[in-house]
Design an enzyme around this catalytic site. Structure first.
Site, PDB file in Angstrom:
ATOM      1  CG  HIS A   1      -1.031   0.361   5.865  1.00 20.16           C
ATOM      2  ND1 HIS A   1      -1.287   1.727   5.870  1.00 20.16           N
ATOM      3  CD2 HIS A   1      -1.819  -0.149   4.882  1.00 20.16           C
ATOM      4  CE1 HIS A   1      -2.179   2.022   4.946  1.00 20.16           C
ATOM      5  NE2 HIS A   1      -2.520   0.892   4.328  1.00 20.16           N
TER       6      HIS A   1
ATOM      7  CG  ASP B   1      -1.749  -1.230   1.376  1.00 18.34           C
ATOM      8  OD1 ASP B   1      -1.176  -2.332   1.281  1.00 18.34           O
ATOM      9  OD2 ASP B   1      -2.958  -1.111   1.611  1.00 18.34           O
TER      10      ASP B   1
ATOM     11  CG  HIS C   1      -9.834   3.323   1.899  1.00 18.04           C
ATOM     12  ND1 HIS C   1     -10.777   4.018   2.622  1.00 18.04           N
ATOM     13  CD2 HIS C   1      -9.054   2.686   2.812  1.00 18.04           C
ATOM     14  CE1 HIS C   1     -10.577   3.820   3.917  1.00 18.04           C
ATOM     15  NE2 HIS C   1      -9.540   3.005   4.057  1.00 18.04           N
TER      16      HIS C   1
ATOM     17  CG  HIS D   1      -6.634  -3.849   4.770  1.00 21.46           C
ATOM     18  ND1 HIS D   1      -7.242  -2.649   4.437  1.00 21.46           N
ATOM     19  CD2 HIS D   1      -7.215  -4.242   5.936  1.00 21.46           C
ATOM     20  CE1 HIS D   1      -8.157  -2.346   5.363  1.00 21.46           C
ATOM     21  NE2 HIS D   1      -8.143  -3.292   6.278  1.00 21.46           N
TER      22      HIS D   1
ATOM     23  CD  GLU E   1      -7.039   0.571   0.169  1.00 25.21           C
ATOM     24  OE1 GLU E   1      -8.189   0.752  -0.250  1.00 25.21           O
ATOM     25  OE2 GLU E   1      -6.789   0.319   1.345  1.00 25.21           O
ATOM     26  CG  ASN E   2      -4.342   3.336   2.060  1.00 24.42           C
ATOM     27  OD1 ASN E   2      -3.970   2.183   2.263  1.00 24.42           O
ATOM     28  ND2 ASN E   2      -5.548   3.750   2.402  1.00 24.42           N
TER      29      ASN E   2
ATOM     30  CG  HIS F   1      -6.982  -4.572   0.349  1.00 27.87           C
ATOM     31  ND1 HIS F   1      -5.744  -3.996   0.211  1.00 27.87           N
ATOM     32  CD2 HIS F   1      -7.741  -3.679   1.022  1.00 27.87           C
ATOM     33  CE1 HIS F   1      -5.745  -2.790   0.757  1.00 27.87           C
ATOM     34  NE2 HIS F   1      -6.953  -2.582   1.266  1.00 27.87           N
TER      35      HIS F   1
END
Length: 269
Positions: free
Chosen positions: A181, A8, A68, A179, A39-40, A154
Site C-alpha cells: 500500500h 490495491d 485476502h 500488497h 483485494e481490499n 502480491h
C-alpha cells in the site's frame, strides 16, 4: 499498447475514486488495457461480487486479488462466474477461479495477466511463486501468443519483488508489486525490457496507516492489544499505479508512475 495497472483499491473511498476516474483516464491516455488490484476494496478486507462489478463497470479490464482473496464469501462463486477476476496462482489447487488468463482487447490485442503471492514475511505459507509464474508464462510467450504480459506479484518483501522482476525480465511487459500500500520510487525498465516497480501503492486515503484510520493501528503498536476493528480511511484519495507503453515484441519502452489526487505529489504520463 498503452497499459495501466492501479494498486490495491482501499475501501469505499478507493472504489469511488476509481469508479469516478477510470473512464476519463482511459480516454485521456488512450489506454488499451487496465488492471486493478481489488483485494481490499470491500471494507479493507477482500472483495465482494457487488464491488467487483462496480470496478468492472467503471472500466477495469481485469481485477486481481491477493492474500485476502476469499475474505468475502461470495468471491468463491464470483471467481467461477466472472472471467475478468483472477486470484493468485499459488493458492491451493482446489481454490476456485484461476491465477492467469489471456484477455483480448477491443483492438484485438492479446494481454496475458497472471498473479502470485510472495512467501517472505507472509502470514500463511504459499507454494513457490517463481515456479508457478514460470509455468504460467510458458503458456503465453510474450511476443508470440501474448502482445503484452502483466504480472501482479502480491508480496511483502521488496527483495522478493525485485528478485521476481529479474526472474521474469524479458518474459513480461510489466512486473508490479502490490500488497504493502505504499508506492515505491523504483519504477524502471529492466535490462531485457520488462517494466518493474516494487509496489504500486494503493488507491486510497494516504492520511492513514496503509489505508486504515490511524487510531486503532496506533493503539495496537503502543499497547500490543486489540481494542476494535480496523476501519478504512475515507478522506481524499490518491490513485496510485503504473503506466507503461509497449514497443516491438511487447517489451516496455516507456514507464511512468501514476499518482493522482489526494496527498501525494502528482505523477502522470
Amino acid at each position: 499498447m498503452k497499459l495501466l495497472f492501479l494498486g490495491d483499491v482501499m475501501g469505499r473511498a478507493g472504489r469511488t475514486a476509481v469508479a469516478e476516474q477510470l473512464a476519463r483516464l482511459r480516454a485521456d491516455w488512450a489506454l488499451d488495457f487496465i488492471v486493478v488490484n481489488g483485494e481490499n476494496a470491500t471494507g479493507g478486507m477482500g472483495l465482494s461480487a457487488a464491488h467487483a462489478k462496480e470496478l468492472l463497470d467503471a472500466g477495469a479490464d481485469c481485477i486481481t486479488l491477493g492474500d485476502h482473496a476469499f475474505d468475502q464469501r461470495d468471491m468463491n462463486s464470483a471467481l467461477e462466474a466472472e472471467p475478468r477476476i483472477i486470484r493468485p496462482l499459488n493458492y491451493a489447487r482446489s481454490a476456485p477461479g484461476v491465477g492467469a488468463r489471456l484477455f483480448t482487447t477491443q483492438g484485438g490485442k492479446k494481454v496475458f495477466v497472471a498473479q502470485a503471492l510472495g512467501q517472505v514475511f507472509m502470514k500463511r505459507p504459499f507454494a513457490d511463486p517463481f515456479s508457478a509464474l514460470d509455468a504460467a508464462l510458458k503458456a503465453a510467450p510474450l511476443g508470440q501468443i501474448a502482445d503484452a504480459v502483466i504480472v501482479d506479484f502480491h508480496a511483502e518483501a521488496t527483495s522478493e519483488k525485485m528478485g521476481m522482476a529479474h526472474w521474469l525480465d524479458g518474459r513480461a511487459t510489466m512486473v508490479c508489486g502490490t500488497h504493502t500500500h505504499v508506492p515505491t520510487a523504483d519504477a524502471r525498465i529492466m535490462p531485457r525490457g520488462t517494466a518493474a516497480i516494487s509496489d504500486l501503492g494503493m488507491c486510497g486515503d494516504y492520511n492513514s496507516v496503509i489505508g486504515m484510520e490511524p487510531l486503532e493501528p496506533m493503539r495496537r503498536f503502543v499497547t500490543g492489544m486489540v481494542n476494535g476493528r480496523f476501519t478504512p480511511a475515507g478522506g481524499a484519495v490518491t490513485l496510485a499505479g503504473l503506466y507503461v507503453e509497449t514497443g516491438e515484441g511487447g517489451i516496455a519502452r516507456r514507464v511512468v508512475p501514476v499518482r493522482l489526487g489526494g496527498l501525494l505529489q502528482e505523477s502522470a504520463p
